[in-house]
Design a protein around this motif. Sequence first.
Motif, mmCIF file in Angstrom:
data_model
loop_
_atom_site.group_PDB
_atom_site.id
_atom_site.type_symbol
_atom_site.label_atom_id
_atom_site.label_comp_id
_atom_site.label_asym_id
_atom_site.label_seq_id
_atom_site.Cartn_x
_atom_site.Cartn_y
_atom_site.Cartn_z
ATOM 1 N N PHE B 47 6.897 -23.846 -29.120
ATOM 2 C CA PHE B 47 7.853 -23.894 -27.962
ATOM 3 C C PHE B 47 8.158 -22.447 -27.869
ATOM 4 N N HIS B 51 7.837 -19.830 -25.167
ATOM 5 C CA HIS B 51 8.930 -18.707 -24.353
ATOM 6 C C HIS B 51 8.746 -17.173 -24.615
ATOM 7 N N ALA B 54 6.241 -16.082 -22.195
ATOM 8 C CA ALA B 54 6.697 -16.091 -20.689
ATOM 9 C C ALA B 54 7.711 -14.904 -20.629
ATOM 10 N N ARG B 55 8.723 -14.786 -21.664
ATOM 11 C CA ARG B 55 9.549 -13.542 -21.443
ATOM 12 C C ARG B 55 8.987 -12.118 -21.481
ATOM 13 N N VAL B 58 7.460 -11.560 -18.003
ATOM 14 C CA VAL B 58 8.533 -11.091 -17.122
ATOM 15 C C VAL B 58 8.868 -9.892 -17.337
ATOM 16 N N HIS B 59 9.117 -9.255 -18.522
ATOM 17 C CA HIS B 59 9.400 -7.912 -18.997
ATOM 18 C C HIS B 59 8.369 -6.913 -18.977
ATOM 19 N N LEU B 121 7.277 -11.557 -10.751
ATOM 20 C CA LEU B 121 7.770 -11.579 -12.085
ATOM 21 C C LEU B 121 6.971 -11.874 -13.198
ATOM 22 N N ARG B 177 6.824 -16.660 -10.901
ATOM 23 C CA ARG B 177 7.723 -16.843 -12.046
ATOM 24 C C ARG B 177 7.145 -17.556 -13.262
ATOM 25 N N PRO B 178 7.004 -17.023 -14.539
ATOM 26 C CA PRO B 178 6.235 -17.580 -15.674
ATOM 27 C C PRO B 178 6.654 -18.773 -16.059
ATOM 28 N N GLY B 179 5.935 -19.856 -16.153
ATOM 29 C CA GLY B 179 6.202 -21.152 -16.920
ATOM 30 C C GLY B 179 5.910 -21.268 -18.504
ATOM 31 N N LEU B 180 6.324 -22.147 -19.231
ATOM 32 C CA LEU B 180 5.749 -22.015 -20.683
ATOM 33 C C LEU B 180 4.412 -22.165 -20.859
#
Lengths: 456, 257
Positions: B47, B51, B54-55, B58-59, B121, B177-180
Amino acid sequence: MPHAATVNGTRHVFADLRTLLARATPLRSGDVLAGIAAETASERVAGQFALADLPLRSFLNEAVIPYESDEITRLILDSHSAQAFAPIAALTVGGLRDWLLADATPETLAALRPGLTPEMVAAVAKICRLQDLVAIAAKCRVTTAFRNTIGLPGRLSVRLQPNHPIDDPRGVAAATLDGLLLGAGDAVIGVNPATDSVAATSTLLHMLDQVRARYAIPTQTCVLAHVTTTLRCIEAGAPVDLVFQSIGGTQAANRGFGIDLALLAEAQQAALSLNRGTVGHNVMYFETGQGSALSAEAHHGVDQQTIEARAYAVARRFAPLLVNSVVGFIGPEYLHDGKQIIRAGLEDHFCGKLLGLPMGVDICYTNHAEADQDDMDALLTLLAVAGVTYIMGVPGADDIMLSYQSTSFHDALYVRGVLGRRPAPEFEAWLAGMGLAHATPDRIPAALSPALAGLS
Amino acid sequence: MPPPRPVQPPVLLPPPVLWRDLRRFTPARLALGRVGHGLPTAAHLDFQAAHAAARDAVHAALDAPRLCADLAAAGLSSVTVRSACPDRRTYLLRPDLGRRLADHQPLPPCPAIAFVVSDGLSATAAQRHAAPLLGLVMPALGQSGPVVIARQGRVALGDAIAAAMGAEAVAVLIGERPGLSAPDSLGVYLTWAPRPGRTDAERNCISNIRPEGLAIPAAADKLLWLIARMRRLRVTGIALKDEQPARVDEERKDVLF
């Protein structure tokens, strides 16, 4: 009427009630985005001093959104009970905070509800620390019922949320079974449909009802489609236990959701006419969240926490079985990070409980917010101590349809275990009868055979 | 026309008996096991890795020169602009600035459809999927550019860009928007007669474009179908229903089951 206070040598003036409420609100990105937040930390505390000195009667004389133009304001003021308000009628906002902490009991709080307005409880929340929000909410008792009883002392329920990216019924059934095996599902088994159509919603409604009936689970099911979709499903004879709808705290926000009070009343009557509840008749399920009104440009310059509390006035008009804030879902432009999400989650639970709602929280975050699993563990633990009515249960905390992270079935087991909270009594008895406590780690008990859920 | 696929014999699986058998029905994180009330270490770290992906998505910064080169390889020209957001933090907190162009961003005229690629995103999604998708769509429309690469853009930035170019419509390809499970999902928003102030109800959206979701050839088909329909009806949004005949989506079934 202007309000003022002097803090750290500077006098701060606030033009009217809604400005005062906005400036007194603990920092969050949505109020900054709306251009209504305090400019400095000192201005914020000055707002809190001025708010603490405000007589509660002021909220009955000055509406934050005009009575003439907003049906939620009319609902709030027209349904206010002067008799229930009488015990606190002489208090200020600060005086109410002190009374809630020192004197209030579950019984006095229950009697007080019709005398409280959303703006009053929102104002108190703004001058509370997290521990105050926890301690006061923990005194509130709210119980509702449909096929089981939700909200009894010492209980914590879980919505089983088995979403699937394309509404595949077998995918939903498999996730449902996973949740049942981990003790989730007493609040509701509730699916967010990927497609809001009558056909897709009806298919899921029939499937969920069959799973519930074949396993004989004392719980309720719901497909969280738009209320107009659910009404058409009812007309078509689909098995609807609960009517779901997202709601907001202004008439304009609700117009953005495609609803008004009359439509919600019609939906409640339609669900009641099916008479599907066995131990109670709370047939509505509402979701809310700070920032949704600003997102719809329907906030009238009122801060997002006050607007959120006003949504609870809408909810309580319809005696819901369940209400939850989707606190971290709306996005970082409204609640930027874990700190803001944690505070907002506790504020929403506090306000909902004081107003008499069966308040749950979708303890969650999106991947563009500055938050992670540690923040969710903190909020989950705080809310459980505060007596949250229910939380979400998502397989592995990863909602693969809505692309966000909520609490998992495991999280619910953790918090029930560490605080000794139990499921709703009817559901607890069912779990015991299924032999789950003695199941081997990987073999599914015969009573919960996947074939019964249509999985083969 | 491609040759018909050989008919695969169905894979016969025994009925599900064990908890982990449930995983064949959904990509959700089922049957993770338990240690006490918690997650086993491997599931917990899986997990965290998802995450982190995905983070990072986003960045991540959009590599505009590389995207420009990928578009050129597909025979498409491009120009690069930026929104009024100077950095990622501003982008996340100020959606209003992400809808406006920065000052002094010259744009060439384009009377046809303006194609805009924005990081949104997930720069990862725009970087991976935009050039292959446009390589299928734009030649089919007889257009070869210029594609507008827009940094730190929201969907509505396309309205400002298209208005400046004089375009009849705009298609914004933007990282979702990214999901896991999906850090690289691309969305396309199609808007007829774009101008600042258009609402989402006036756009059509194609979502979840990535190899494991809506595959790029299928997304190109759908976008071309919507564009043809838009040009006929001269409208987008709720008045333009996506009634493209459904195709049997065998690739997606393979992924799920």
